[in-house]
Motif scaffolding. Structure first.
Motif, PDB file in Angstrom:
ATOM      1  N   THR A   1      11.167 -55.376   2.401  1.00 44.86           N
ATOM      2  CA  THR A   1      11.425 -53.939   2.584  1.00 44.86           C
ATOM      3  C   THR A   1      10.249 -53.112   2.074  1.00 44.86           C
ATOM      4  O   THR A   1       9.787 -52.184   2.755  1.00 44.86           O
ATOM      5  CB  THR A   1      12.718 -53.543   1.838  1.00 44.86           C
ATOM      6  N   ILE A   2       9.758 -53.453   0.900  1.00 43.35           N
ATOM      7  CA  ILE A   2       8.646 -52.693   0.317  1.00 43.35           C
ATOM      8  C   ILE A   2       7.349 -52.960   1.086  1.00 43.35           C
ATOM      9  O   ILE A   2       6.571 -52.035   1.354  1.00 43.35           O
ATOM     10  CB  ILE A   2       8.485 -53.004  -1.191  1.00 43.35           C
TER      11      ILE A   2
ATOM     12  N   ASN B   1       7.045 -53.618   4.198  1.00 41.81           N
ATOM     13  CA  ASN B   1       7.098 -52.832   5.432  1.00 41.81           C
ATOM     14  C   ASN B   1       6.912 -51.337   5.171  1.00 41.81           C
ATOM     15  O   ASN B   1       6.318 -50.638   5.986  1.00 41.81           O
ATOM     16  CB  ASN B   1       8.412 -53.101   6.180  1.00 41.81           C
TER      17      ASN B   1
ATOM     18  N   ASP C   1       3.254 -50.850   4.643  1.00 40.42           N
ATOM     19  CA  ASP C   1       2.631 -50.924   5.967  1.00 40.42           C
ATOM     20  C   ASP C   1       2.801 -49.609   6.721  1.00 40.42           C
ATOM     21  O   ASP C   1       1.884 -49.137   7.397  1.00 40.42           O
ATOM     22  CB  ASP C   1       3.284 -52.083   6.724  1.00 40.42           C
ATOM     23  N   TYR C   2       3.976 -49.028   6.578  1.00 39.41           N
ATOM     24  CA  TYR C   2       4.279 -47.754   7.242  1.00 39.41           C
ATOM     25  C   TYR C   2       3.388 -46.631   6.709  1.00 39.41           C
ATOM     26  O   TYR C   2       2.826 -45.844   7.481  1.00 39.41           O
ATOM     27  CB  TYR C   2       5.752 -47.434   7.018  1.00 39.41           C
TER      28      TYR C   2
END
Lengths: 204, 204
Positions: free
Chosen positions: A43-44, A46, A49-50
């Motif tokens: 989750t982190i 991604n 990455d965002y």
């Protein structure tokens, strides 16, 4: 024999790593996320990455979703396969770094030796061990995939943190204690560390 | 148990494939070069990569130099290992495409079934079989690594074109007859094919 083709002089052209990097506008590196199951690695990763994507950084995430069923679909969970799993992910991460990207990997990778192996595959300054430090009891309460329950029941053997060791990093390049932080705050913390290390520019 | 961390709502953020592609300014794909040893696969793949790089395309080349000793360093030349070699390269190429890049692979890949396997791993329009069609006698005369000589002497067994079959593509997406062409002309031919297919924009 084609006389004409023999007489053509062939020159080699290739793009150097330095040239690729120069065009990206940032340095490449591996963010090697490590932490317990349910700690928030994927989750982190991604979310980082965002944020990087929004800043124009060329980035990518390797995680169970795109690696386990593809490249490493032939591997099981034996000791041997576990080492090979991490080795291959390290090699692929190295190729992405060579291509000039910031690549995040999100795998438990519980053993120091395996993580050291990957670090040693890369140049100094290209490997960031990112320790997602979420206490076991928090991970177990989240239990997003119901794996801790199965591990406690004995349905899963050798489960990290329950029946198999997690060797926490002692000197992680980025040590993130997630308690009390939102995903966004966690991601910002990591991106700031990348700014401080000179990998990416500050967003403002 | 950390009460605070329990109350933090975690949102998932991730960058979609479409979003990655939108920022690159071109479509991603695999250029799967196939041809005899000495046909010019790696040289032409690198020249294509160089042209793409100059046009601002995000590209990369997978070849023996960066794959054989790294990711596939554990593989030999048995039938089984040969298939696994191509399978892994296909999977890595797929990851690069997912990241939005144009990735070229330069391996003999003599068997149709292996190439079909890779094609089937990718979405339609993302896989270009690039047949580097250089006659065997030209390749053998070049013999840049002295391999043909060794194959003729029997020092190398199962050498493609000499003692093992090369199954030429029947319907390659890009069929390049290299006779009489310079490397630059070969590379331009391939880039033009990518322009025609809508992968990259015309350079002018």
């Amino acid at each position: 024999m084609d006389k004409k083709s023999e007489n053509v002089v062939w020159h080699n052209h290739s793009v150097t790593h330095e040239a690729r990097v120069a065009k990206k506008g940032h340095k490449p590196c591996v963010l090697w996320f490590t932490g317990l199951s349910g700690s928030g690695k994927s989750t982190i990763a991604n979310a980082v990455d965002y944020l990087l994507y929004q800043q124009g950084v060329h980035s990518y995430v390797l995680d169970g979703d795109n690696v386990r069923h593809g490249l490493n679909g032939d591997l099981g969970f034996s000791d041997c396969d576990r080492v090979e799993n991490i080795r291959r992910i390290g090699e692929v991460a190295k190729l992405f770094v060579d291509a000039g990207l910031v690549v995040s990997t999100a795998f438990i990778s519980p053993f120091k030796d395996d993580r050291s192996l990957v670090r040693n595959q890369l140049e100094p300054g290209q490997f960031f061990e990112v320790y997602i430090d979420t206490p076991l009891d928090v991970c177990e309460q989240r239990d997003p995939k119901g794996l801790y329950k199965k591990a406690r029941n004995g349905e899963i053997k050798n489960f990290t943190g329950i029946s198999s060791a997690y060797e926490a990093p002692e000197n992680a390049d980025i040590h993130l204690q997630t308690a009390g932080k939102s995903v966004e705050q966690c991601a910002e913390y990591i991106v700031q560390a990348l700014v401080d290390a000179g990998i990416v520019k500050a967003s403002i």
